[in-house]
Motif scaffolding. Structure first.
Motif, PDB file in Angstrom:
ATOM      1  N   PRO A  62      -0.680 -11.537  57.624  1.00 11.83           N
ATOM      2  CA  PRO A  62      -1.372 -12.165  56.473  1.00 11.83           C
ATOM      3  C   PRO A  62      -0.724 -13.489  56.056  1.00 11.83           C
ATOM      4  O   PRO A  62      -1.291 -14.212  55.238  1.00 11.83           O
ATOM      5  CB  PRO A  62      -1.236 -11.113  55.374  1.00 11.83           C
ATOM      6  CG  PRO A  62      -0.035 -10.321  55.736  1.00 11.83           C
ATOM      7  CD  PRO A  62      -0.010 -10.284  57.232  1.00 11.83           C
ATOM      8  N   LEU A  63       0.440 -13.805  56.626  1.00 10.84           N
ATOM      9  CA  LEU A  63       1.092 -15.080  56.298  1.00 10.84           C
ATOM     10  C   LEU A  63       0.354 -16.274  56.903  1.00 10.84           C
ATOM     11  O   LEU A  63       0.501 -17.411  56.434  1.00 10.84           O
ATOM     12  CB  LEU A  63       2.543 -15.084  56.804  1.00 10.84           C
ATOM     13  CG  LEU A  63       3.540 -14.181  56.079  1.00 10.84           C
ATOM     14  CD1 LEU A  63       4.886 -14.221  56.797  1.00 10.84           C
ATOM     15  CD2 LEU A  63       3.710 -14.601  54.635  1.00 10.84           C
TER      16      LEU A  63
ATOM     17  N   GLY B  78      -1.905 -19.119  57.501  1.00  7.22           N
ATOM     18  CA  GLY B  78      -2.725 -19.889  56.573  1.00  7.22           C
ATOM     19  C   GLY B  78      -2.127 -20.007  55.180  1.00  7.22           C
ATOM     20  O   GLY B  78      -2.619 -20.786  54.364  1.00  7.22           O
ATOM     21  N   GLN B  79      -1.094 -19.230  54.893  1.00 12.11           N
ATOM     22  CA  GLN B  79      -0.439 -19.312  53.582  1.00 12.11           C
ATOM     23  C   GLN B  79       0.671 -20.363  53.615  1.00 12.11           C
ATOM     24  O   GLN B  79       1.332 -20.557  54.631  1.00 12.11           O
ATOM     25  CB  GLN B  79       0.191 -17.968  53.194  1.00 12.11           C
ATOM     26  CG  GLN B  79      -0.772 -16.905  52.754  1.00 12.11           C
ATOM     27  CD  GLN B  79      -0.038 -15.679  52.221  1.00 12.11           C
ATOM     28  OE1 GLN B  79       1.146 -15.740  51.906  1.00 12.11           O
ATOM     29  NE2 GLN B  79      -0.757 -14.569  52.115  1.00 12.11           N
ATOM     30  N   SER B  80       0.856 -21.035  52.475  1.00 11.64           N
ATOM     31  CA  SER B  80       1.998 -21.927  52.361  1.00 11.64           C
ATOM     32  C   SER B  80       3.217 -21.102  51.978  1.00 11.64           C
ATOM     33  O   SER B  80       3.090 -19.975  51.486  1.00 11.64           O
ATOM     34  CB  SER B  80       1.753 -23.001  51.299  1.00 11.64           C
ATOM     35  OG  SER B  80       1.727 -22.419  50.012  1.00 11.64           O
TER      36      SER B  80
ATOM     37  N   GLU C  41       3.249 -19.946  48.408  1.00 11.01           N
ATOM     38  CA  GLU C  41       2.308 -18.873  48.060  1.00 11.01           C
ATOM     39  C   GLU C  41       2.759 -17.517  48.577  1.00 11.01           C
ATOM     40  O   GLU C  41       2.331 -16.476  48.071  1.00 11.01           O
ATOM     41  CB  GLU C  41       0.923 -19.180  48.643  1.00 11.01           C
ATOM     42  CG  GLU C  41       0.284 -20.446  48.094  1.00 11.01           C
ATOM     43  CD  GLU C  41      -0.969 -20.835  48.863  1.00 11.01           C
ATOM     44  OE1 GLU C  41      -1.768 -21.607  48.325  1.00 11.01           O
ATOM     45  OE2 GLU C  41      -1.132 -20.362  50.007  1.00 11.01           O
ATOM     46  N   SER C  42       3.615 -17.510  49.587  1.00  6.34           N
ATOM     47  CA  SER C  42       3.972 -16.263  50.269  1.00  6.34           C
ATOM     48  C   SER C  42       5.030 -15.481  49.508  1.00  6.34           C
ATOM     49  O   SER C  42       5.733 -16.013  48.644  1.00  6.34           O
ATOM     50  CB  SER C  42       4.492 -16.562  51.675  1.00  6.34           C
ATOM     51  OG  SER C  42       5.773 -17.155  51.601  1.00  6.34           O
ATOM     52  N   SER C  43       5.120 -14.201  49.855  1.00 11.50           N
ATOM     53  CA  SER C  43       6.131 -13.339  49.239  1.00 11.50           C
ATOM     54  C   SER C  43       7.533 -13.689  49.727  1.00 11.50           C
ATOM     55  O   SER C  43       8.526 -13.274  49.134  1.00 11.50           O
ATOM     56  CB  SER C  43       5.824 -11.876  49.552  1.00 11.50           C
ATOM     57  OG  SER C  43       5.774 -11.675  50.958  1.00 11.50           O
TER      58      SER C  43
ATOM     59  N   LYS D  87       8.908 -16.503  49.532  1.00 16.03           N
ATOM     60  CA  LYS D  87       9.492 -17.362  48.513  1.00 16.03           C
ATOM     61  C   LYS D  87      10.147 -16.546  47.400  1.00 16.03           C
ATOM     62  O   LYS D  87      11.093 -16.994  46.754  1.00 16.03           O
ATOM     63  CB  LYS D  87       8.393 -18.273  47.932  1.00 16.03           C
ATOM     64  CG  LYS D  87       8.809 -19.121  46.738  1.00 16.03           C
ATOM     65  CD  LYS D  87       9.803 -20.199  47.120  1.00 16.03           C
ATOM     66  CE  LYS D  87      10.105 -21.110  45.936  1.00 16.03           C
ATOM     67  NZ  LYS D  87      11.133 -22.117  46.252  1.00 16.03           N
TER      68      LYS D  87
ATOM     69  N   VAL E 103       2.862 -24.578  56.017  1.00  8.56           N
ATOM     70  CA  VAL E 103       1.797 -23.576  56.057  1.00  8.56           C
ATOM     71  C   VAL E 103       1.991 -22.794  57.348  1.00  8.56           C
ATOM     72  O   VAL E 103       2.007 -23.371  58.445  1.00  8.56           O
ATOM     73  CB  VAL E 103       0.409 -24.233  56.015  1.00  8.56           C
ATOM     74  CG1 VAL E 103      -0.677 -23.170  56.145  1.00  8.56           C
ATOM     75  CG2 VAL E 103       0.225 -25.028  54.732  1.00  8.56           C
TER      76      VAL E 103
END
Length: 623
Positions: free
Chosen positions: A255-256, A258-260, A263-265, A267, A292
């Motif tokens: 699920p990471l 496409g995530q920056s 935004e990700s967990s 961080k 990203v």
């Protein structure tokens, strides 16, 4: 004939040069060479002057010889920079054959039993070595050894690093080759009149007194004035330094994708942090906050081993929650924390960590930076690095090794391991001993006088021919910035002499001090040299003041040698600031010092040595 406007322009040029040195507008060697070129452009110094024509007599011959001797190109053949270059090569030969390393290892074995014993042995060895070789490599070799002993014994390194530098400085006064300042002043004096030249051991009596006074001072008064500072590595708890690096891939179903990073967990992790992202074998050049994630990205995570192993429960990184984040654990390796200092010829100087792309380029991260008495642990990415900056770096051991193999970075955490040519050590030692013996025999007139530059050239060629050092290492060992600084300042000093400005200044000095005891004037010249060398290069001070004091001595009708000695020793007496001498700058960052620490510890020593020099110079070199 030099005109009045040219003399005024030369005076303004000297002021601009000193101001530039103090303000650090441009590199000192560039300023010095620029001054030499300016002297040629305004017509103060002639260039490519032919030798006097046959048949000239009287005043015509005198003027022709004077003009010939003032040729700007003659500074490139001056014995001082040539001898200094040879001494760099000889110093490198001693280092490359392991002579210094052997002494360093002996020091490490024997000096760590008590703080006083360590201080005594360190001062004796460092001062002794500095009398016969460039003192900068001596300090570079002993720095990590002293720091290592202090870490193991839980002693404050700040109690030893200033004494290390001071021992190297006063050790350089033992012989005429101990410091480039001596060679510059003596070379100028010899070119003015061979009778004013200094022999190999002429400065030794006062040099030994300087070492003895410094030795006693550092063991008594100075010991109480030395600060108790925290070095950069001590800012980080030793347990925190034992961290590990985990590498994980972003899987196809993660699920990471496409995530920056923001935004990700990842961080939000508390006990570990992402330090880098690798894509297609290359480190992502964007700032971490702008990354990203894509399939196949390699994410590098750092933390203590226990914290990384516990990520499965809280942060969903390892096998138990790999379905949640789609990360495949790759490998974990130890992260090493080490200290390094920016060297004098480093290509990193003048650039910020952001401009260098340091993390991506070297594969390590910067934990903290020490700059001018301040330890920075955040917001230092935009700070431009400079010589003497100490960096606390962390990363895999193999990347650390690659980083410290560069000439840009001097390792402070452990002695640098290099392949030495131990079998060649006898040749390197023989070259130095021959240099000393010939200098001694020539000085006491047991053999015909031999110019120091001639002996230095022979010794340098000898260590090259015997394989103590190869040509590429010899070229790298020469500090070209120092040579060009000396050449430029010699040219400026020659311009002062040829233009008559030095004569005018000398007459003014004599008129101002009319009736003054010459011994008081010697004391004042030493003081002036010592003050100037705290602000600008010691070589620059010697190159500018030596022609002046020679003329002052002649105007007073006394031997100029004690005046030259005052400039020589005063120009080497840099104790009150960390910027006046290169070895002070080296230990400044490594010891976690503040600017005022050098003044508190060094000013009393500078005053004591001034008094000693004022008393002994007229005794050793009678007026």
């Amino acid at each position: 004939m030099v005109e009045t406007w040219q003399q005024i322009a030369l005076g303004v040029l000297v002021l601009l040069v000193f101001t530039s040195f103090i303000k650090e507008w441009v590199s000192p060697e560039v300023v010095a060479l620029g001054a030499l070129v300016t002297c040629v452009l305004i017509g103060v110094l002639p260039i490519a002057v032919p030798s006097p024509a046959p048949g000239l007599e009287g005043e015509a011959l005198t003027n022709a010889l004077r003009r010939f001797n003032a040729d700007a190109l003659r500074v490139f053949a001056h014995p001082a920079p040539i001898t200094v270059a040879c001494m760099f090569v000889l110093s490198a030969a001693l280092e490359r054959t392991g002579v210094i390393e052997v002494l360093g290892h002996w020091f490490e074995r024997t000096a760590g039993t008590s703080p006083t014993r360590m201080l005594v042995i360190m001062i004796v060895i460092v001062a002794g070595l500095s009398g016969f070789m460039n003192n900068t490599p001596v300090v570079v070799v002993f720095l990590p050894i002293v720091l290592g002993i202090c870490r193991r014994k839980d002693w404050a390194a700040s109690k030893y690093l200033i004494p290390l530098s001071y021992a190297a400085i006063v050790g350089g006064t033992i012989t005429i080759i101990g410091t480039s300042t001596n060679l510059v002043a003596s070379g100028i004096a010899a070119s003015y009149d061979p009778n004013y030249a200094f022999g190999f051991f002429d400065v030794t009596p006062l040099g030994i007194v300087f070492v003895a006074v410094t030795f006693v001072y550092l063991l008594t008064i100075g010991k109480k004035l030395l600060p108790d500072r925290v070095t950069l590595a001590a800012l980080i708890d030793s347990k925190d330094a034992r961290e590990f690096i985990t590498r994980a891939f972003v899987s196809q179903e993660s699920p990471l994708i496409g995530q920056s990073f923001l935004e990700s967990s990842l961080k939000k992790m508390k006990k570990a942090r992402v330090i880098d992202v690798v894509r297609d074998g290359n480190r992502v050049r964007e700032s971490l906050n702008e990354v990203v994630f894509e399939e196949g990205d390699e994410i590098i995570i750092k933390g203590r081993l226990g914290d990384l192993m516990g990520l499965s429960e809280k942060d969903g990184i390892t096998q138990d929650t790999s379905d949640q984040l789609g990360l495949e654990d790759v490998r974990t390796e130890s992260a090493v924390m080490m200290e390094g200092i920016i060297g004098p010829d480093s290509s990193l100087a003048g650039k910020s960590l952001k401009e260098l792309n340091f993390r991506q380029r070297f594969g390590v991260i910067i934990v903290a930076v020490h700059r001018r008495g301040r330890n920075l642990q955040e917001r230092f990415e935009d700070v431009k690095l400079a010589f003497g900056d100490t960096l606390l770096v962390q990363g895999p051991a193999r990347r650390m090794q690659q980083l410290f193999e560069l000439k840009d970075f001097v390792n402070l955490s452990e002695p640098k391991e290099v392949a030495i040519r131990a079998k060649k050590a006898p040749f390197a030692i023989a070259a130095i001993l021959a240099f000393m013996v010939l200098g001694l025999l020539s000085g006491i007139n047991l053999i015909p006088p031999i110019p120091i530059v001639q002996v230095a050239l022979c010794a340098a060629v000898f260590v090259l021919l015997t394989g103590c050092i190869d040509p590429s290492e010899a070229y790298q060992s020469v500090e070209w910035k120092v040579l060009f600084l000396i050449i430029g300042m010699l040219g400026l000093g020659q311009a002062l002499q040829y233009s008559g400005v030095a004569d005018l200044l000398a007459i003014k000095v004599v008129e101002t001090t009319h009736g003054m005891d010459p011994r008081i004037l010697i004391s004042l010249l030493y003081l002036l040299s010592a003050i100037l060398t705290e602000m600008v290069s010691n070589n620059a001070v010697a190159a500018l003041l030596t022609p002046l004091v020679i003329i002052v001595g002649i105007q007073l009708g006394v031997d100029p040698k004690p005046f030259i000695a005052a400039v020589m020793f005063g120009s080497s007496a840099s104790f009150a600031t960390p910027i006046g001498y290169q070895t002070n700058t080296f230990v400044y960052g490594a010891g976690g010092y503040k600017f005022g620490d050098f003044f508190r510890a060094g000013f009393p020593l500078a005053v004591i040595l001034w008094i000693v020099a004022s008393i002994l110079i007229p005794v050793i070199w009678p007026l």
